[in-house]
Design a protein around this motif. Structure first.
Motif, short mmCIF file in Angstrom:
data_model
loop_
_atom_site.label_atom_id
_atom_site.label_comp_id
_atom_site.label_asym_id
_atom_site.label_seq_id
_atom_site.Cartn_x
_atom_site.Cartn_y
_atom_site.Cartn_z
N GLU A 32 31.36 30.27 37.74
CA GLU A 32 32.49 30.85 37.01
C GLU A 32 33.62 31.22 37.96
OE1 GLU A 32 29.42 31.92 36.88
OE2 GLU A 32 28.69 31.62 34.82
N ARG A 33 33.24 31.76 39.12
CA ARG A 33 34.26 32.16 40.08
C ARG A 33 34.90 30.94 40.75
NH1 ARG A 33 33.61 36.90 43.96
NH2 ARG A 33 35.86 36.64 43.71
N GLU A 34 34.11 29.91 41.00
CA GLU A 34 34.66 28.68 41.56
C GLU A 34 35.68 28.07 40.59
OE1 GLU A 34 34.28 27.22 44.39
OE2 GLU A 34 32.51 28.10 45.34
N GLU A 35 35.38 28.13 39.30
CA GLU A 35 36.28 27.57 38.28
C GLU A 35 37.59 28.36 38.24
OE1 GLU A 35 36.32 26.73 33.44
OE2 GLU A 35 34.50 27.42 34.45
N PHE A 36 37.48 29.68 38.33
CA PHE A 36 38.69 30.50 38.31
C PHE A 36 39.53 30.25 39.56
CE2 PHE A 36 41.03 34.40 39.34
CZ PHE A 36 41.75 34.57 38.17
N ARG A 37 38.87 30.13 40.70
CA ARG A 37 39.60 29.86 41.94
C ARG A 37 40.36 28.54 41.85
NH1 ARG A 37 36.18 29.68 47.37
NH2 ARG A 37 35.53 27.66 46.53
N SER A 38 39.73 27.53 41.25
CA SER A 38 40.41 26.24 41.07
C SER A 38 41.65 26.39 40.20
CB SER A 38 39.45 25.22 40.44
OG SER A 38 38.36 24.96 41.30
N LYS A 39 41.56 27.25 39.19
CA LYS A 39 42.71 27.51 38.33
C LYS A 39 43.84 28.16 39.11
CE LYS A 39 44.08 30.21 34.25
NZ LYS A 39 43.62 31.14 33.20
N VAL A 40 43.50 29.13 39.96
CA VAL A 40 44.51 29.79 40.78
C VAL A 40 45.23 28.79 41.66
CG1 VAL A 40 44.89 31.48 42.63
CG2 VAL A 40 43.34 32.03 40.74
N ILE A 41 44.47 27.95 42.34
CA ILE A 41 45.04 26.94 43.23
C ILE A 41 45.99 26.02 42.46
CG2 ILE A 41 44.53 24.97 44.72
CD1 ILE A 41 41.76 26.35 45.22
N ARG A 42 45.51 25.54 41.32
CA ARG A 42 46.30 24.59 40.52
C ARG A 42 47.60 25.22 40.03
NH1 ARG A 42 45.72 23.81 35.09
NH2 ARG A 42 43.71 24.91 35.12
N ARG A 90 58.25 33.04 55.20
CA ARG A 90 57.17 32.36 55.93
C ARG A 90 55.88 32.39 55.13
NH1 ARG A 90 56.55 31.72 61.67
NH2 ARG A 90 54.45 30.99 62.14
N CYS A 91 55.66 33.50 54.43
CA CYS A 91 54.38 33.69 53.73
C CYS A 91 54.61 34.42 52.41
CB CYS A 91 53.43 34.49 54.63
SG CYS A 91 51.84 34.89 53.89
N LEU A 92 53.93 33.96 51.36
CA LEU A 92 53.93 34.62 50.06
C LEU A 92 52.52 35.13 49.79
CD1 LEU A 92 55.88 31.94 47.95
CD2 LEU A 92 56.82 33.87 49.26
N LEU A 93 52.40 36.36 49.30
CA LEU A 93 51.11 36.95 48.98
C LEU A 93 51.04 37.24 47.49
CD1 LEU A 93 50.78 39.45 51.98
CD2 LEU A 93 49.79 37.16 51.77
N VAL A 94 49.97 36.76 46.86
CA VAL A 94 49.81 36.90 45.42
C VAL A 94 48.50 37.64 45.15
CG1 VAL A 94 49.77 35.73 43.18
CG2 VAL A 94 50.97 34.67 45.13
N PRO A 95 48.56 38.93 44.80
CA PRO A 95 47.33 39.64 44.42
C PRO A 95 46.77 39.06 43.12
CG PRO A 95 49.11 41.18 44.94
CD PRO A 95 49.72 39.83 44.83
N ILE A 96 45.46 38.83 43.11
CA ILE A 96 44.80 38.21 41.95
C ILE A 96 43.77 39.19 41.40
CG2 ILE A 96 43.39 36.28 41.16
CD1 ILE A 96 46.12 35.36 42.07
N ASN A 97 43.83 39.40 40.09
CA ASN A 97 42.83 40.23 39.42
C ASN A 97 41.94 39.30 38.60
OD1 ASN A 97 41.31 42.15 38.08
ND2 ASN A 97 43.07 43.45 37.58
N GLU A 98 40.69 39.15 39.04
CA GLU A 98 39.76 38.19 38.43
C GLU A 98 38.70 38.93 37.62
OE1 GLU A 98 36.42 34.88 39.86
OE2 GLU A 98 37.74 35.86 41.33
N ALA A 99 38.48 38.46 36.42
CA ALA A 99 37.39 39.01 35.59
C ALA A 99 36.09 38.32 36.00
CB ALA A 99 37.68 38.77 34.12
N THR A 100 35.12 39.12 36.43
CA THR A 100 33.83 38.58 36.86
C THR A 100 32.74 39.10 35.92
OG1 THR A 100 33.27 40.45 38.30
CG2 THR A 100 34.66 38.71 39.24
N PRO A 101 31.53 38.53 35.99
CA PRO A 101 30.44 39.00 35.14
C PRO A 101 30.16 40.49 35.29
CG PRO A 101 29.85 36.90 36.13
CD PRO A 101 31.14 37.32 36.76
N SER A 102 30.45 41.05 36.47
CA SER A 102 30.16 42.47 36.70
C SER A 102 31.38 43.36 36.52
CB SER A 102 29.60 42.65 38.11
OG SER A 102 30.52 42.15 39.08
#
Length: 356
Positions: A136-146, A86-98
């Protein structure tokens, strides 16, 4: 060690206050959750990927999720039908400026009109305890979605080509997987810069208990923000330290570092099962150890639920409080009963005049 995931002394030190959880800690507790702590027919509707899944999916210079599928094509070979969940969960490790930041992508898979629970339109959600609209975070999120859309589409194609009887997820209600709608869900928010991994684990646990039902992620009802907050996350970090320490102590006593051996077969010690391996009325060491692990895990919920009930008790009369406790302790939901009963005991101790 649990499966292929070892937890070293250095890894365990990441459970101390103020530290960022690494992949080893995240994957160890994901396996502990799914194999031993939250085990039911409902929880089996959810599949949680390893924290390295998305990194591997996007590695080796691939440009899309369809191409990246080759990098992870064997990762679900032990999962009978990953798109049948029913549901898949994908943990994401994102590199941020901080620094680095954990969040989780939740994929609600579509279901055809003939499904038991009726038609379900699929959707992709972001659950982020530290949301941001930085470019930068919006761009990474778009990559994840794609990439996730591409992976799901390719997985569905392979699923159909490999079996003449496999139902196409793409032919279910709603758009094809390559165009799954995306939403940012109103997730619980952390109040510090280090607990993002704990929030991801807690969100995974909540969705396991709910059997992957994503209605609240779409904004219906109070939403996931009402599930828990920073107090629960802080309590959870403490409980995780205690669980890790308990398992290390037991491993040293038994001279065995394999957690699966220490806890026994999940099917043999899951809630509601009856032990048949021994004629003794006494529980086996593995059964007793698992009970202690589950009891410890429930303490985080009991602690925060107890605080909530104590606050409410200041405004409730005796009948209302008794009703809350009877409902909690008599609930048929075995995934929630331990901590709700403990919370009521805590409330009873603090309000003897009203409950005693």
């Amino acid at each position: 060690r649990l499966g292929r995931q070892a937890l070293s002394e250095r890894d365990r030190s990441r459970l101390e206050e103020g530290f960022f959880l690494n992949d080893s800690v995240m994957n160890f507790f994901i396996q502990l959750l799914t194999r031993y702590i939250i085990v039911s027919d409902r929880s089996r509707e959810v599949h949680i990927f390893s924290t390295q899944f998305f990194t591997q999916l996007t590695g080796r210079g691939v440009a899309s999720g369809q191409e990246g599928w080759m990098n992870v094509r064997t990762w679900t070979k032990r999962v009978p039908d990953v798109l049948g969940h029913r549901c898949l969960l994908v943990p994401i490790n994102e590199a941020t400026p901080s620094g680095c930041h954990w969040w989780v992508a939740a994929v609600e898979l579509p279901a055809a009109a003939g499904a038991t629970e009726g038609p379900r339109i699929g959707r992709l959600f972001q659950l982020d305890s530290l949301p941001s609209e930085e470019p930068e975070r919006e761009e990474f999120r778009s990559k994840v979605i794609r990439f996730l859309r591409g992976y799901l589409q390719k997985e569905d194609e392979q699923r159909r080509s490999g079996s003449s009887t496999a139902a196409s997820t793409s032919s279910a209600v709603g758009p094809p997987l390559r165009r799954l709608p995306f939403e940012v869900s109103d997730a619980p928010e952390q109040e510090n810069g280090c607990d993002c991994g704990v929030f991801v684990l807690e969100l995974c646990a909540e969705l396991l208990r709910r059997g992957g039902e994503c209605g609240e992620l779409r904004g219906s009802g109070a939403g996931p923000k009402a599930w828990f907050g920073q107090q629960r996350a802080s309590a959870r970090r403490r409980v995780m330290r205690e669980v890790a320490a308990l398992l290390v102590e037991e491993a040293e006593l038994q001279g065995c570092s394999d957690v699966a051996t220490l806890l026994g077969e999940p099917s043999a010690v899951s809630p509601g099962s009856t032990a048949t391996a021994s004629a003794s009325a006494e529980p086996s060491s593995s059964t007793a150890l698992l009970a202690r692990v589950r009891s410890l895990w429930a303490e985080a919920e009991a602690e925060t639920e107890g605080r909530r009930l104590r606050r409410r008790s200041e405004e409730l009369d005796e009948c209302e409080i008794v009703g809350i406790c009877l409902t909690a302790c008599g609930s048929g939901d075995t995934g929630r009963r331990p901590f709700e009963g403990a919370a009521c005991r805590m409330l009873s101790a603090s309000q003897p005049a009203k409950i005693g």
